[in-house]
Design a protein around this motif. Structure first.
Motif, mmCIF file in Angstrom:
data_model
loop_
_atom_site.group_PDB
_atom_site.id
_atom_site.type_symbol
_atom_site.label_atom_id
_atom_site.label_comp_id
_atom_site.label_asym_id
_atom_site.label_seq_id
_atom_site.Cartn_x
_atom_site.Cartn_y
_atom_site.Cartn_z
ATOM 1 N N ALA A 107 0.826 -1.202 0.000
ATOM 2 C CA ALA A 107 0.000 0.000 0.000
ATOM 3 C C ALA A 107 0.865 1.258 0.000
ATOM 4 N N TYR A 108 1.989 1.211 0.711
ATOM 5 C CA TYR A 108 2.912 2.345 0.729
ATOM 6 C C TYR A 108 3.430 2.629 -0.675
ATOM 7 N N PHE A 109 3.846 1.559 -1.380
ATOM 8 C CA PHE A 109 4.347 1.734 -2.743
ATOM 9 C C PHE A 109 3.263 2.286 -3.659
ATOM 10 N N ALA A 110 2.060 1.749 -3.555
ATOM 11 C CA ALA A 110 0.965 2.220 -4.403
ATOM 12 C C ALA A 110 0.703 3.703 -4.170
ATOM 13 N N PHE A 111 0.760 4.126 -2.911
ATOM 14 C CA PHE A 111 0.571 5.531 -2.573
ATOM 15 C C PHE A 111 1.671 6.386 -3.203
ATOM 16 N N ALA A 112 2.918 5.992 -3.011
ATOM 17 C CA ALA A 112 4.049 6.784 -3.492
ATOM 18 C C ALA A 112 4.042 6.915 -5.012
ATOM 19 N N LEU A 113 3.688 5.845 -5.697
ATOM 20 C CA LEU A 113 3.766 5.844 -7.152
ATOM 21 C C LEU A 113 2.539 6.449 -7.818
ATOM 22 N N SER A 114 1.405 6.447 -7.126
ATOM 23 C CA SER A 114 0.182 6.992 -7.725
ATOM 24 C C SER A 114 0.012 8.480 -7.459
ATOM 25 N N ARG A 115 0.751 9.011 -6.486
ATOM 26 C CA ARG A 115 0.645 10.438 -6.143
ATOM 27 C C ARG A 115 2.047 11.050 -6.125
ATOM 28 N N PRO A 116 2.728 11.112 -7.256
ATOM 29 C CA PRO A 116 4.138 11.532 -7.256
ATOM 30 C C PRO A 116 4.378 12.929 -6.706
ATOM 31 N N ALA A 117 3.539 13.897 -7.075
ATOM 32 C CA ALA A 117 3.764 15.265 -6.592
ATOM 33 C C ALA A 117 3.477 15.364 -5.097
ATOM 34 N N LEU A 118 2.434 14.677 -4.653
ATOM 35 C CA LEU A 118 2.122 14.675 -3.222
ATOM 36 C C LEU A 118 3.259 14.038 -2.435
ATOM 37 N N TYR A 119 3.752 12.916 -2.917
ATOM 38 C CA TYR A 119 4.844 12.223 -2.232
ATOM 39 C C TYR A 119 6.102 13.100 -2.207
ATOM 40 N N GLU A 120 6.327 13.825 -3.284
ATOM 41 C CA GLU A 120 7.481 14.724 -3.335
ATOM 42 C C GLU A 120 7.360 15.822 -2.288
ATOM 43 N N ALA A 121 6.151 16.359 -2.115
ATOM 44 C CA ALA A 121 5.944 17.383 -1.084
ATOM 45 C C ALA A 121 6.201 16.820 0.304
ATOM 46 N N MET A 122 5.811 15.573 0.522
ATOM 47 C CA MET A 122 5.956 14.954 1.832
ATOM 48 C C MET A 122 7.402 14.653 2.192
ATOM 49 N N PHE A 123 8.205 14.238 1.201
ATOM 50 C CA PHE A 123 9.511 13.665 1.522
ATOM 51 C C PHE A 123 10.709 14.297 0.810
ATOM 52 N N ILE A 124 10.470 15.043 -0.264
ATOM 53 C CA ILE A 124 11.594 15.519 -1.067
ATOM 54 C C ILE A 124 11.787 17.032 -0.965
ATOM 55 N N LEU A 125 10.729 17.775 -1.135
ATOM 56 C CA LEU A 125 10.846 19.233 -1.162
ATOM 57 C C LEU A 125 11.101 19.785 0.242
ATOM 58 N N PRO A 126 11.814 20.913 0.322
ATOM 59 C CA PRO A 126 12.094 21.499 1.652
ATOM 60 C C PRO A 126 10.847 22.113 2.269
ATOM 61 N N THR A 127 10.652 21.848 3.547
ATOM 62 C CA THR A 127 9.576 22.470 4.326
ATOM 63 C C THR A 127 10.119 22.728 5.726
ATOM 64 N N GLN A 128 9.331 23.419 6.519
ATOM 65 C CA GLN A 128 9.706 23.672 7.912
ATOM 66 C C GLN A 128 9.075 22.647 8.857
ATOM 67 N N LEU A 129 8.490 21.597 8.320
ATOM 68 C CA LEU A 129 7.863 20.578 9.163
ATOM 69 C C LEU A 129 8.918 19.846 9.978
ATOM 70 N N GLN A 130 8.599 19.576 11.234
ATOM 71 C CA GLN A 130 9.515 18.895 12.132
ATOM 72 C C GLN A 130 9.122 17.423 12.270
ATOM 73 N N PHE A 131 10.081 16.545 12.073
ATOM 74 C CA PHE A 131 9.841 15.116 12.206
ATOM 75 C C PHE A 131 10.632 14.574 13.396
ATOM 76 N N ALA A 132 10.096 13.491 13.978
ATOM 77 C CA ALA A 132 10.785 12.793 15.058
ATOM 78 C C ALA A 132 11.152 13.720 16.217
ATOM 79 N N GLU A 133 10.275 14.654 16.503
ATOM 80 C CA GLU A 133 10.463 15.585 17.614
ATOM 81 C C GLU A 133 9.246 15.501 18.539
ATOM 82 N N ALA A 134 9.419 16.019 19.739
ATOM 83 C CA ALA A 134 8.316 15.993 20.700
ATOM 84 C C ALA A 134 7.112 16.783 20.194
ATOM 85 N N ASP A 135 7.381 17.831 19.402
ATOM 86 C CA ASP A 135 6.288 18.671 18.912
ATOM 87 C C ASP A 135 5.905 18.360 17.470
#
Length: 219
Positions: A96-124
């Motif tokens: 399901a992860y692969f299907a998501f990544a490959l069917s929504r390329p621009a969305l996946y790019e926003a989530m994981f590739i493009l720069p954002t100020q989102l904080q991951f693996a933090e308390a907040d």
């Protein structure tokens, strides 16, 4: 409805339109086509109105990414809930992860590739971002008590393979075998460590009690 509530809803509605327009343009033409000027034209807002909602294009990308993580969590939870066996659940989540990544390329790019100020693996870290991680962790948890590191490793493997496939860097048609190898490595590593757990079920080595891993063997 009070004036403040009405204005809040109107503002939320405008932001939804901006994010939806950004996603639509990005999916059809790529993120290079997504500019404040282009979005203002698409939804017939002035550029100052867009800037009153999002300080920059990166902020719009971040809003798109947040939507993506909410959608990913839903997809993965549904995939995990469709099987009885825990190993099969891992496979279904990975597929399901692969299907998501490959069917929504621009969305996946926003989530994981493009720069954002989102904080991951933090308390907040935002709950929407954490939800995707938790959905994978739920599939991993029957195998190991040290769920976070196993989930991080599983996710990293899936992301790496998905990116290599998306960019044409690996042979097509071998996805199922690669995912099966990743799942096998996760399961067998946890079970191997579990074999070293003392008979009282201590978890010093990082995996769960033997009763959990033995049930996984039977699945």
């Amino acid at each position: 409805m009070g004036i403040a509530e009405r204005k809040s809803r109107e503002r939320a509605g405008r932001e939804e339109r901006i994010v939806a327009a950004a996603r639509a343009v990005a999916e059809s033409e790529g993120w290079d086509a997504v500019t404040i000027r282009r979005l203002a034209k698409e939804i017939e807002y002035s550029q100052p109105i867009l800037y009153s909602h999002f300080a920059s294009r990166d902020a719009i990308v971040a809003a798109v990414a947040v939507e993506g993580f909410k959608e990913l969590a839903t997809v993965l939870r549904e995939a995990a809930g469709g099987t009885n066996g825990q190993r099969e659940s891992l496979m279904d989540v990975a597929m399901a992860y692969f299907a998501f990544a490959l069917s929504r390329p621009a969305l996946y790019e926003a989530m994981f590739i493009l720069p954002t100020q989102l904080q991951f693996a933090e308390a907040d870290t935002r709950s929407e971002l954490r939800a995707g991680f938790d959905a994978i962790a739920a599939a991993v948890s029957p195998f190991c008590a040290d769920v976070e590191i196993v989930t991080e490793t599983f996710w990293a493997a899936l992301h790496g393979l998905a990116e290599l496939e998306r960019s044409g860097r690996i042979r097509p048609g071998m996805r199922d075998k690669r995912i099966a190898l990743v799942v096998q490595a996760i399961v067998e590593t946890c079970l191997a460590v579990a074999d070293d757990i003392p008979s009282d079920g201590a978890t010093a080595t990082g995996c769960g009690p033997r009763i959990i891993t033995e049930s996984c063997r039977r699945s």
